[in-house]
Design a protein around this motif. Sequence first.
Motif, short mmCIF file in Angstrom:
data_model
loop_
_atom_site.label_atom_id
_atom_site.label_comp_id
_atom_site.label_asym_id
_atom_site.label_seq_id
_atom_site.Cartn_x
_atom_site.Cartn_y
_atom_site.Cartn_z
N PHE A 1 -47.28 -54.33 26.14
CA PHE A 1 -45.89 -53.89 26.28
C PHE A 1 -45.12 -54.11 24.98
O PHE A 1 -44.38 -53.23 24.52
N LYS A 2 -45.30 -55.28 24.35
CA LYS A 2 -44.60 -55.56 23.09
C LYS A 2 -45.02 -54.56 22.02
O LYS A 2 -44.19 -54.07 21.26
N LYS A 3 -46.32 -54.24 21.95
CA LYS A 3 -46.78 -53.26 20.96
C LYS A 3 -46.15 -51.90 21.20
O LYS A 3 -45.78 -51.19 20.26
N LEU A 4 -46.04 -51.51 22.47
CA LEU A 4 -45.51 -50.20 22.81
C LEU A 4 -44.02 -50.08 22.58
O LEU A 4 -43.50 -48.99 22.33
N THR A 5 -43.29 -51.19 22.69
CA THR A 5 -41.83 -51.13 22.61
C THR A 5 -41.27 -51.62 21.28
O THR A 5 -40.08 -51.47 21.03
N GLN A 6 -42.10 -52.20 20.44
CA GLN A 6 -41.63 -52.70 19.15
C GLN A 6 -41.36 -51.54 18.21
O GLN A 6 -42.21 -50.65 18.06
N PRO A 7 -40.19 -51.53 17.58
CA PRO A 7 -39.91 -50.46 16.62
C PRO A 7 -40.94 -50.48 15.49
O PRO A 7 -41.36 -51.54 15.05
N ARG A 8 -41.34 -49.32 15.06
CA ARG A 8 -42.34 -49.23 13.99
C ARG A 8 -41.73 -49.58 12.63
O ARG A 8 -42.43 -49.99 11.73
N SER A 9 -40.44 -49.41 12.50
CA SER A 9 -39.75 -49.80 11.27
C SER A 9 -38.29 -50.07 11.62
O SER A 9 -37.81 -49.68 12.67
N THR A 10 -37.61 -50.71 10.70
CA THR A 10 -36.18 -50.95 10.94
C THR A 10 -35.42 -49.65 10.72
O THR A 10 -35.93 -48.72 10.07
N LEU A 11 -34.22 -49.59 11.20
CA LEU A 11 -33.40 -48.39 11.05
C LEU A 11 -33.13 -48.11 9.57
O LEU A 11 -33.19 -46.97 9.12
N SER A 12 -32.86 -49.17 8.81
CA SER A 12 -32.59 -48.96 7.38
C SER A 12 -33.83 -48.43 6.66
O SER A 12 -33.73 -47.57 5.78
N GLN A 13 -35.02 -48.91 7.03
CA GLN A 13 -36.26 -48.38 6.44
C GLN A 13 -36.43 -46.90 6.81
O GLN A 13 -36.84 -46.10 5.98
N PHE A 14 -36.13 -46.57 8.04
CA PHE A 14 -36.23 -45.19 8.49
C PHE A 14 -35.36 -44.28 7.62
O PHE A 14 -35.82 -43.25 7.15
N ARG B 1 -34.17 -44.90 4.59
CA ARG B 1 -34.64 -44.91 3.21
C ARG B 1 -35.84 -43.99 3.02
O ARG B 1 -36.03 -43.40 1.97
N GLN B 2 -36.68 -43.86 4.04
CA GLN B 2 -37.87 -43.03 3.95
C GLN B 2 -37.60 -41.56 4.30
O GLN B 2 -38.47 -40.71 4.13
N SER B 3 -36.42 -41.28 4.78
CA SER B 3 -36.07 -39.92 5.16
C SER B 3 -36.06 -39.00 3.95
O SER B 3 -35.60 -39.39 2.87
N PRO B 4 -36.54 -37.76 4.12
CA PRO B 4 -36.46 -36.82 3.00
C PRO B 4 -35.02 -36.47 2.63
O PRO B 4 -34.76 -35.93 1.57
N LEU B 5 -34.07 -36.82 3.48
CA LEU B 5 -32.66 -36.53 3.22
C LEU B 5 -31.91 -37.73 2.67
O LEU B 5 -30.68 -37.73 2.62
N HIS B 6 -32.61 -38.78 2.24
CA HIS B 6 -31.93 -40.02 1.84
C HIS B 6 -31.00 -39.83 0.64
O HIS B 6 -30.06 -40.58 0.48
N ASP B 7 -31.23 -38.81 -0.18
CA ASP B 7 -30.35 -38.57 -1.33
C ASP B 7 -29.20 -37.62 -1.03
O ASP B 7 -28.34 -37.40 -1.85
N THR B 8 -29.19 -37.06 0.16
CA THR B 8 -28.18 -36.07 0.53
C THR B 8 -26.83 -36.76 0.72
O THR B 8 -26.73 -37.78 1.37
N GLU B 9 -25.80 -36.15 0.13
CA GLU B 9 -24.47 -36.69 0.32
C GLU B 9 -23.84 -36.04 1.55
O GLU B 9 -23.90 -34.82 1.72
#
Length: 93
Positions: free
Chosen positions: A55-68, A70-78
Amino acid sequence: MKANKKDRLPHEREWQLQEAKNRLSQVVDSALHDGPQTITLRGKPAAVLVSFEEFKKLTQPRSTLSQFFRQSPLHDTELDLSRSADFSREVEL
């Protein structure tokens, strides 16, 4: 009517609700050692019992929101976050 075998993992076992209630200790033990246990209601899958670790494996976020972000292809978009000064419109409900 049993659940379709292709919808289940190979190690899942099916339990009718009444049987699962009567043998709860065994169902929990099977979930701990053998993997997810499907509980059926009127012949259709109704619930799945998994170990707490699974259950913990299934419900644990794969990354933090801030990491998400930062990794977005739109991270430089104003973004234009200014609020419109326009008056609101009437909407008929």
